[in-house]
Design a protein around this motif. Structure first.
Motif, PDB file in Angstrom:
ATOM      1  N   CYS A 122       0.865  -1.177   0.000  1.00 41.62           N
ATOM      2  CA  CYS A 122       0.000   0.000   0.000  1.00 41.62           C
ATOM      3  C   CYS A 122       0.904   1.230   0.000  1.00 41.62           C
ATOM      4  O   CYS A 122       1.921   1.264   0.694  1.00 41.62           O
ATOM      5  N   ILE A 123       0.543   2.237  -0.784  1.00 42.95           N
ATOM      6  CA  ILE A 123       1.369   3.435  -0.887  1.00 42.95           C
ATOM      7  C   ILE A 123       0.529   4.677  -0.616  1.00 42.95           C
ATOM      8  O   ILE A 123      -0.665   4.712  -0.920  1.00 42.95           O
ATOM      9  N   GLY A 124       1.172   5.673  -0.014  1.00 46.46           N
ATOM     10  CA  GLY A 124       0.494   6.918   0.305  1.00 46.46           C
ATOM     11  C   GLY A 124       1.297   8.125  -0.143  1.00 46.46           C
ATOM     12  O   GLY A 124       2.449   8.023  -0.579  1.00 46.46           O
ATOM     13  N   ASP A 125       0.676   9.287  -0.034  1.00 47.35           N
ATOM     14  CA  ASP A 125       1.335  10.541  -0.402  1.00 47.35           C
ATOM     15  C   ASP A 125       2.611  10.735   0.410  1.00 47.35           C
ATOM     16  O   ASP A 125       2.767  10.173   1.498  1.00 47.35           O
ATOM     17  N   PRO A 126       3.540  11.557  -0.104  1.00 51.84           N
ATOM     18  CA  PRO A 126       4.786  11.797   0.625  1.00 51.84           C
ATOM     19  C   PRO A 126       4.546  12.445   1.984  1.00 51.84           C
ATOM     20  O   PRO A 126       3.653  13.280   2.148  1.00 51.84           O
ATOM     21  N   LEU A 127       5.351  12.027   2.955  1.00 50.63           N
ATOM     22  CA  LEU A 127       5.340  12.598   4.295  1.00 50.63           C
ATOM     23  C   LEU A 127       6.755  13.051   4.648  1.00 50.63           C
ATOM     24  O   LEU A 127       7.740  12.519   4.126  1.00 50.63           O
ATOM     25  N   ILE A 128       6.849  14.011   5.531  1.00 49.00           N
ATOM     26  CA  ILE A 128       8.152  14.408   6.047  1.00 49.00           C
ATOM     27  C   ILE A 128       8.519  13.425   7.149  1.00 49.00           C
ATOM     28  O   ILE A 128       7.903  13.390   8.209  1.00 49.00           O
ATOM     29  N   ALA A 150      -6.091   6.505  -7.423  1.00 48.17           N
ATOM     30  CA  ALA A 150      -6.710   6.052  -8.665  1.00 48.17           C
ATOM     31  C   ALA A 150      -7.277   4.647  -8.546  1.00 48.17           C
ATOM     32  O   ALA A 150      -7.047   3.790  -9.392  1.00 48.17           O
ATOM     33  N   SER A 151      -7.992   4.408  -7.475  1.00 52.11           N
ATOM     34  CA  SER A 151      -8.698   3.137  -7.292  1.00 52.11           C
ATOM     35  C   SER A 151      -7.775   1.933  -7.365  1.00 52.11           C
ATOM     36  O   SER A 151      -8.158   0.866  -7.829  1.00 52.11           O
ATOM     37  N   GLY A 152      -6.548   2.107  -6.906  1.00 52.72           N
ATOM     38  CA  GLY A 152      -5.619   0.987  -6.851  1.00 52.72           C
ATOM     39  C   GLY A 152      -4.962   0.636  -8.162  1.00 52.72           C
ATOM     40  O   GLY A 152      -4.301  -0.401  -8.269  1.00 52.72           O
ATOM     41  N   THR A 153      -5.104   1.479  -9.183  1.00 59.01           N
ATOM     42  CA  THR A 153      -4.565   1.149 -10.503  1.00 59.01           C
ATOM     43  C   THR A 153      -3.171   1.720 -10.738  1.00 59.01           C
ATOM     44  O   THR A 153      -2.605   1.529 -11.816  1.00 59.01           O
ATOM     45  N   ASN A 154      -2.599   2.425  -9.777  1.00 59.87           N
ATOM     46  CA  ASN A 154      -1.326   3.104 -10.024  1.00 59.87           C
ATOM     47  C   ASN A 154      -0.154   2.507  -9.241  1.00 59.87           C
ATOM     48  O   ASN A 154       0.865   3.157  -9.080  1.00 59.87           O
ATOM     49  N   THR A 178      10.640  -8.720 -11.632  1.00 59.02           N
ATOM     50  CA  THR A 178      11.987  -8.461 -12.135  1.00 59.02           C
ATOM     51  C   THR A 178      12.966  -8.493 -10.960  1.00 59.02           C
ATOM     52  O   THR A 178      12.590  -8.181  -9.827  1.00 59.02           O
ATOM     53  N   PRO A 179      14.220  -8.848 -11.216  1.00 54.50           N
ATOM     54  CA  PRO A 179      15.209  -8.857 -10.125  1.00 54.50           C
ATOM     55  C   PRO A 179      15.633  -7.451  -9.694  1.00 54.50           C
ATOM     56  O   PRO A 179      16.103  -7.266  -8.573  1.00 54.50           O
ATOM     57  N   GLN A 180      15.459  -6.460 -10.570  1.00 56.89           N
ATOM     58  CA  GLN A 180      15.924  -5.107 -10.255  1.00 56.89           C
ATOM     59  C   GLN A 180      14.970  -4.343  -9.338  1.00 56.89           C
ATOM     60  O   GLN A 180      15.404  -3.610  -8.460  1.00 56.89           O
ATOM     61  N   PHE A 181      13.660  -4.526  -9.546  1.00 57.53           N
ATOM     62  CA  PHE A 181      12.687  -3.729  -8.814  1.00 57.53           C
ATOM     63  C   PHE A 181      11.578  -4.621  -8.270  1.00 57.53           C
ATOM     64  O   PHE A 181      11.122  -5.543  -8.941  1.00 57.53           O
ATOM     65  N   ASP A 182      11.147  -4.299  -7.067  1.00 52.56           N
ATOM     66  CA  ASP A 182      10.099  -5.067  -6.409  1.00 52.56           C
ATOM     67  C   ASP A 182       8.710  -4.622  -6.858  1.00 52.56           C
ATOM     68  O   ASP A 182       7.800  -5.439  -7.020  1.00 52.56           O
ATOM     69  N   TYR A 183       8.535  -3.311  -7.058  1.00 51.53           N
ATOM     70  CA  TYR A 183       7.239  -2.760  -7.439  1.00 51.53           C
ATOM     71  C   TYR A 183       7.447  -1.456  -8.193  1.00 51.53           C
ATOM     72  O   TYR A 183       8.551  -0.881  -8.188  1.00 51.53           O
ATOM     73  N   SER A 184       6.391  -0.964  -8.805  1.00 49.53           N
ATOM     74  CA  SER A 184       6.430   0.342  -9.453  1.00 49.53           C
ATOM     75  C   SER A 184       5.134   1.077  -9.141  1.00 49.53           C
ATOM     76  O   SER A 184       4.117   0.464  -8.831  1.00 49.53           O
ATOM     77  N   PHE A 185       5.196   2.405  -9.208  1.00 49.36           N
ATOM     78  CA  PHE A 185       3.994   3.200  -8.992  1.00 49.36           C
ATOM     79  C   PHE A 185       4.068   4.479  -9.826  1.00 49.36           C
ATOM     80  O   PHE A 185       5.154   4.885 -10.271  1.00 49.36           O
ATOM     81  N   VAL A 186       2.925   5.081 -10.059  1.00 47.98           N
ATOM     82  CA  VAL A 186       2.813   6.274 -10.890  1.00 47.98           C
ATOM     83  C   VAL A 186       2.464   7.468  -9.997  1.00 47.98           C
ATOM     84  O   VAL A 186       1.605   7.361  -9.125  1.00 47.98           O
ATOM     85  N   THR A 187       3.140   8.584 -10.219  1.00 53.04           N
ATOM     86  CA  THR A 187       2.898   9.778  -9.425  1.00 53.04           C
ATOM     87  C   THR A 187       2.263  10.867 -10.285  1.00 53.04           C
ATOM     88  O   THR A 187       2.139  10.739 -11.508  1.00 53.04           O
ATOM     89  N   GLY A 188       1.883  11.955  -9.626  1.00 48.72           N
ATOM     90  CA  GLY A 188       1.305  13.088 -10.336  1.00 48.72           C
ATOM     91  C   GLY A 188       1.657  14.386  -9.622  1.00 48.72           C
ATOM     92  O   GLY A 188       2.411  14.385  -8.659  1.00 48.72           O
ATOM     93  N   GLY A 189       1.068  15.459 -10.100  1.00 44.04           N
ATOM     94  CA  GLY A 189       1.364  16.760  -9.494  1.00 44.04           C
ATOM     95  C   GLY A 189       2.131  17.633 -10.468  1.00 44.04           C
ATOM     96  O   GLY A 189       2.153  17.399 -11.680  1.00 44.04           O
ATOM     97  N   THR A 190       2.807  18.654  -9.952  1.00 40.62           N
ATOM     98  CA  THR A 190       3.585  19.526 -10.823  1.00 40.62           C
ATOM     99  C   THR A 190       4.797  18.792 -11.380  1.00 40.62           C
ATOM    100  O   THR A 190       5.332  19.156 -12.443  1.00 40.62           O
TER     101      THR A 190
END
Length: 206
Positions: free
Chosen positions: A135-141, A182-186, A192-204
């Motif tokens: 599960c992924i969420g918006d950036p936090l400090i 986006a309803s879990g679609t992003n 792959t051995p290089q990366f465990d997962y990928s996700f799509v971001t947005g904004g400026t």
């Protein structure tokens, strides 16, 4: 040129036999904005949305059972993962963040994750199988350095419990970068051995 003419002829021929698409409502009148959908098998379909609503069909969408998750009537469940007709996991956005699980068809829900923090906003879930979820969420400090990091949670028991990734594994965010729920679609696991997962971001910056 010959290829273009053949394509044009194909569309003219197939277009002449096209039948109008007809839709028939299967359910209506429920006070919710549906944001999440997950199909466990040919018969079991789960949906989730605003006003704490969850819908379940056990006959391929012909009829629906609608239920409000008690105690969460004002929450927006924008993603859902279906395991079978009895078991599903739902994710509530905004602060505090919640992830809940049912094992009895939505009659009762157990909180498997709860987090209250300024800026907390969960966006999407994805499961590799019946046990491994992310599960992924918006950036936090986070951390002492004041860096903006995307918030990542993991489950290894089918959504019964969740734990955040350690700080050194969290992806950094650029100024103005965020995620849309986006309803879990992003977000998705990668094989792959290089990366465990990928996700799509947005904004400026995205």
């Amino acid at each position: 040129m010959k290829l273009l003419m053949m394509l044009a002829l194909f569309f003219v021929i197939t277009g002449g036999y096209a039948q109008p698409v007809r839709f028939s409502p299967l359910a209506e009148g429920t006070n919710t904005s549906i944001r999440g959908m997950s199909i466990a098998n040919d018969n079991s379909i789960w949906v989730s949305g605003s006003n704490g609503m969850v819908g379940l069909s056990v006959n391929g969408g012909q009829t629906w059972q609608w239920k409000t998750v008690k105690g969460y009537e004002t929450r927006d469940f924008r993603d859902i993962h279906a395991i079978n007709s009895n078991t599903a996991v739902i994710m509530a956005v905004d602060n505090p963040a919640y992830i809940l699980k049912t094992t009895d068809g939505g009659n009762n829900w157990k909180v498997s994750f709860e987090k209250s923090q300024d800026g907390m906003f969960l966006d999407a879930m994805h499961f590799k199988n019946d046990k491994e979820g992310i599960c992924i969420g918006d950036p936090l400090i986070l951390g002492s350095g004041g860096r903006r990091l995307f918030y990542v949670l993991r489950s290894h028991d089918g959504g019964d419990s969740w734990a955040p990734d350690p700080l050194y594994q969290l992806p950094p965010a650029q100024p103005g970068e965020a995620i849309f729920s986006a309803s879990g679609t992003n977000i998705a696991f990668l094989n792959t051995p290089q990366f465990d997962y990928s996700f799509v971001t947005g904004g400026t910056i995205s």
